[in-house]
Write a protein that holds these residues in place. Structure first.
Motif, PDB file in Angstrom:
ATOM      1  N   ILE A  31     -41.254 -19.401  20.892  1.00  0.00           N
ATOM      2  CA  ILE A  31     -41.728 -18.228  20.155  1.00  0.00           C
ATOM      3  C   ILE A  31     -40.952 -18.193  18.839  1.00  0.00           C
ATOM      4  N   PRO A  32     -41.601 -18.509  17.733  1.00  0.00           N
ATOM      5  CA  PRO A  32     -40.862 -18.596  16.457  1.00  0.00           C
ATOM      6  C   PRO A  32     -40.230 -17.265  16.060  1.00  0.00           C
ATOM      7  N   VAL A  33     -39.084 -17.362  15.403  1.00  0.00           N
ATOM      8  CA  VAL A  33     -38.399 -16.192  14.855  1.00  0.00           C
ATOM      9  C   VAL A  33     -38.915 -15.958  13.445  1.00  0.00           C
ATOM     10  N   GLY A  76     -27.596 -24.157  11.966  1.00  0.00           N
ATOM     11  CA  GLY A  76     -28.189 -22.908  11.540  1.00  0.00           C
ATOM     12  C   GLY A  76     -27.317 -22.120  10.588  1.00  0.00           C
ATOM     13  N   GLY A  77     -27.774 -20.921  10.278  1.00  0.00           N
ATOM     14  CA  GLY A  77     -27.039 -20.041   9.391  1.00  0.00           C
ATOM     15  C   GLY A  77     -27.534 -18.620   9.559  1.00  0.00           C
ATOM     16  N   PRO A  78     -26.958 -17.671   8.803  1.00  0.00           N
ATOM     17  CA  PRO A  78     -27.353 -16.265   8.928  1.00  0.00           C
ATOM     18  C   PRO A  78     -28.625 -15.952   8.135  1.00  0.00           C
ATOM     19  N   PHE A  79     -29.567 -15.287   8.802  1.00  0.00           N
ATOM     20  CA  PHE A  79     -30.834 -14.902   8.178  1.00  0.00           C
ATOM     21  C   PHE A  79     -31.194 -13.474   8.578  1.00  0.00           C
ATOM     22  N   TRP A  80     -31.885 -12.781   7.667  1.00  0.00           N
ATOM     23  CA  TRP A  80     -32.524 -11.525   7.999  1.00  0.00           C
ATOM     24  C   TRP A  80     -33.846 -11.850   8.673  1.00  0.00           C
ATOM     25  N   ILE A  81     -34.082 -11.240   9.835  1.00  0.00           N
ATOM     26  CA  ILE A  81     -35.292 -11.529  10.603  1.00  0.00           C
ATOM     27  C   ILE A  81     -35.958 -10.221  11.037  1.00  0.00           C
ATOM     28  N   LYS A  82     -37.163 -10.346  11.564  1.00  0.00           N
ATOM     29  CA  LYS A  82     -37.824  -9.245  12.256  1.00  0.00           C
ATOM     30  C   LYS A  82     -37.680  -9.490  13.756  1.00  0.00           C
ATOM     31  N   ASN A  83     -37.110  -8.532  14.474  1.00  0.00           N
ATOM     32  CA  ASN A  83     -37.002  -8.706  15.921  1.00  0.00           C
ATOM     33  C   ASN A  83     -38.277  -8.232  16.601  1.00  0.00           C
ATOM     34  N   LYS A  84     -38.304  -8.321  17.927  1.00  0.00           N
ATOM     35  CA  LYS A  84     -39.558  -8.028  18.634  1.00  0.00           C
ATOM     36  C   LYS A  84     -39.952  -6.554  18.541  1.00  0.00           C
ATOM     37  N   GLU A 134     -34.256 -12.526  25.379  1.00  0.00           N
ATOM     38  CA  GLU A 134     -34.766 -13.590  26.248  1.00  0.00           C
ATOM     39  C   GLU A 134     -35.840 -14.444  25.595  1.00  0.00           C
ATOM     40  N   THR A 135     -36.496 -13.927  24.560  1.00  0.00           N
ATOM     41  CA  THR A 135     -37.559 -14.716  23.920  1.00  0.00           C
ATOM     42  C   THR A 135     -37.008 -15.807  23.006  1.00  0.00           C
ATOM     43  N   ARG A 136     -35.694 -15.882  22.870  1.00  0.00           N
ATOM     44  CA  ARG A 136     -35.095 -16.868  21.961  1.00  0.00           C
ATOM     45  C   ARG A 136     -34.722 -18.179  22.669  1.00  0.00           C
ATOM     46  N   TYR A 137     -35.356 -18.473  23.778  1.00  0.00           N
ATOM     47  CA  TYR A 137     -35.116 -19.750  24.458  1.00  0.00           C
ATOM     48  C   TYR A 137     -35.601 -20.903  23.573  1.00  0.00           C
ATOM     49  N   PHE A 138     -35.109 -22.111  23.887  1.00  0.00           N
ATOM     50  CA  PHE A 138     -35.496 -23.313  23.143  1.00  0.00           C
ATOM     51  C   PHE A 138     -36.279 -24.242  24.074  1.00  0.00           C
TER      52      PHE A 138
END
Length: 533
Positions: free
Chosen positions: A36-38, A400-408, A464-468
């Motif tokens: 599930i892409p971030v 990786g690095g620090p990013f501003w994201i939209k969470n669920k 939990e949606t951040r699995y690889f």
């Protein structure tokens, strides 16, 4: 929909390994669903999620750290299970080619040989510039072999066999933690030894006691115990430090199922459902067992020599003191909130601090809520584990690095994101990722206790949606492999997270054997190990 039918013996076997049917079905569901892409908004930047302290503030925090050291308990958490496979991949590949007759020794040693990386390695070995050359000589001597004679005879095959194989150093199979990285005047030191130095210099109390918790492969426990026994004697006898060590293993219950291209579970030769290690996110339970007030997290291979350690020590103190400052402010807020009886300045001050300093998102209409609703939201948002992450300027290192994201919940959040987590079909998302100014070197200090001194259940703060899911080859089959949300990625997504710029001199990873030839891994030749700290 999960249509896989597990036999009774499948379920019994998986139950014995700590996986119940709900967990099994959850894992299969994730594998079928895919990653599930971030959604990235933008990279974090200076004063946009990343803090840079000026010299006065750095001095203030470093001094504060020394003042409060006697009142705080510290520990280091070091994931140290990783094998040195990639580090010695070039040597393994070269040895394999020699054994298959795909390359001639004479060609390998030509000055115009295309693989300059191997040429550099071999020439450095001949000049005795690699820190494990002394151990190699002793290993060869046990079998009546001499390294210089092997060099004269261009016997590369035997040399590589003794570096990589069981009859020699066994570096092809050992954990990276046990490889000799630095060659001092008196001894060669592994990453374990360098982490001892760091623990002594910034994670010890006023009585010179320090604790390091290593997560290791269970089969190498004796190797680690022998390694630390020698080091403890050096630190105790010559420096008066008592370095306590703990070892833990990745919990078998965190292993994961993988599936083949038809969606069926991969099985071993005996027909049993095959499990794999679930990635570094599996170590969250190990971290949760630590009881120190402040815990430093750092990778096993990110070390430098003792004589180049001053920047690392200073910045560990700085981010440690900053964490304590932030944590204490949060604790005071949580103690104050129940006593606020009137809406107004006090609760708005806590709200502004949480929003503007801690980067916590709130509903747009928060300011219109009544006192009880504000109090409830603030308590829920603040009563969480806290971490401060050191980040370095991005020099195109993989990671990786620090990013501003939209969470669920459609909230803005500041997180450490890996490239594997983004939507690779979106040029826009790819572009945002490549614009990152900062890199995550895994330089983390955290607090996992609440304001009452009780350790949080860290499982409650996993996204939990951040699995690889990655694709692997097993024989001639393609398999889909599941990893849990990364330890410093999805496993900490619901923590309070702050990011501080630290200098590049604090980031000295050894990913490949030739990295040991860099200046930051070459100690002063005339200095003994214990004379430098």
């Amino acid at each position: 929909m999960n249509n896989i039918k597990f036999s009774k013996s499948d379920i019994e076997g998986l139950n014995k390994k700590g996986l119940d049917i709900d967990e099994i079905n959850s894992q299969i569901g994730k594998l079928n669903r895919g990653n599930i892409p971030v959604p990235l908004i933008r990279p974090a930047g200076l004063d946009d999620g990343v803090i840079r302290f000026d010299s006065d503030r750095k001095e203030e925090l470093a001094n504060k750290f020394d003042e409060i050291r006697s009142k705080i308990t510290f520990s280091k958490f070091v994931p140290a299970s990783g094998a040195a496979t990639r580090m010695f991949g070039l040597l393994s590949e070269t040895l394999n080619k020699i054994e298959l007759g795909e390359i001639e020794i004479e060609d390998l040693l030509k000055s115009d040989h295309t693989d300059i990386t191997f040429t550099n390695f071999f020439n450095a070995l001949k000049r005795h510039e690699l820190p494990f050359v002394g151990s190699l000589e002793m290993s060869l001597k046990k079998n009546n072999l001499d390294l210089e004679t092997l060099f004269i005879g261009n016997n590369i095959k035997t040399i590589l066999e003794y570096i990589l194989g069981e009859k020699g150093l066994n570096y092809g199979s050992l954990p990276k933690a046990l490889i000799k990285f630095h060659n001092y005047a008196d001894i060669s030191v592994s990453p374990v030894g360098e982490h001892f130095v760091e623990a002594a210099l910034y994670a010890s109390d006023r009585k010179n006691n320090a604790l390091i918790h290593f997560t290791i492969p269970e089969q190498n426990l004796i190797d680690f115990e022998e390694e630390v026994l020698v080091l403890k004697e050096i630190f105790s006898r010559e420096k008066g430090y008592r370095i306590n060590t703990e070892f833990s293993f990745q919990m078998i219950s965190t292993n994961t199922i993988s599936i083949d291209s038809s969606g069926e579970p991969v099985r071993d030769k005996s027909g049993n459902v095959q499990l794999r290690a679930g990635g570094h996110g599996s170590l969250l339970g190990n971290l949760n067992k630590l009881s120190s007030d402040i815990i430093y997290i750092k990778n096993i291979d990110n070390i430098t020599t003792v004589d180049r350690l001053s920047d690392t020590i200073e910045n560990k103190k700085i981010i440690g003191a900053y964490l304590i400052e932030i944590r204490d402010k949060i604790f005071n807020s949580l103690r104050t909130l129940p006593r606020i009886i009137k809406d107004g300045e006090s609760i708005n001050e806590i709200y502004c601090y949480a929003k503007d300093v801690l980067n916590i998102s709130f509903p747009a209409e928060f300011i219109e809520f009544d006192l009880e609703k504000k109090r409830k939201i603030l308590c829920e948002k603040l009563n969480r584990p806290v971490r401060v992450c050191g980040v370095v300027k991005n020099m195109n290192e993989p990671g990786g690095g620090p990013f501003w994201i939209k969470n669920k919940n459609d909230e803005t959040s500041l997180q450490i994101i890996e490239k594997s987590q983004i939507d690779k079909t979106s040029p826009e998302q790819e572009e945002i990722f490549t614009q990152s100014s900062y890199f995550n070197p895994v330089d983390i200090v955290c607090s996992i206790k609440n304001h009452r001194g009780i350790i949080f259940d860290l499982n409650e703060f996993i996204e939990e949606t951040r699995y690889f899911i990655s694709e692997k080859s097993q024989g001639n089959k393609k398999t889909s492999v599941l990893e849990h949300p990364g330890l410093w990625n999805g496993s900490m997504e619901k923590w309070i997270s702050l990011y501080v710029e630290v200098p590049l001199s604090t980031f000295n990873p050894v990913k490949y054997v030739n990295d040991l030839l860099k200046d930051n891994h070459k100690p002063s030749k005339d200095k003994k190990f214990s004379e430098l700290f």
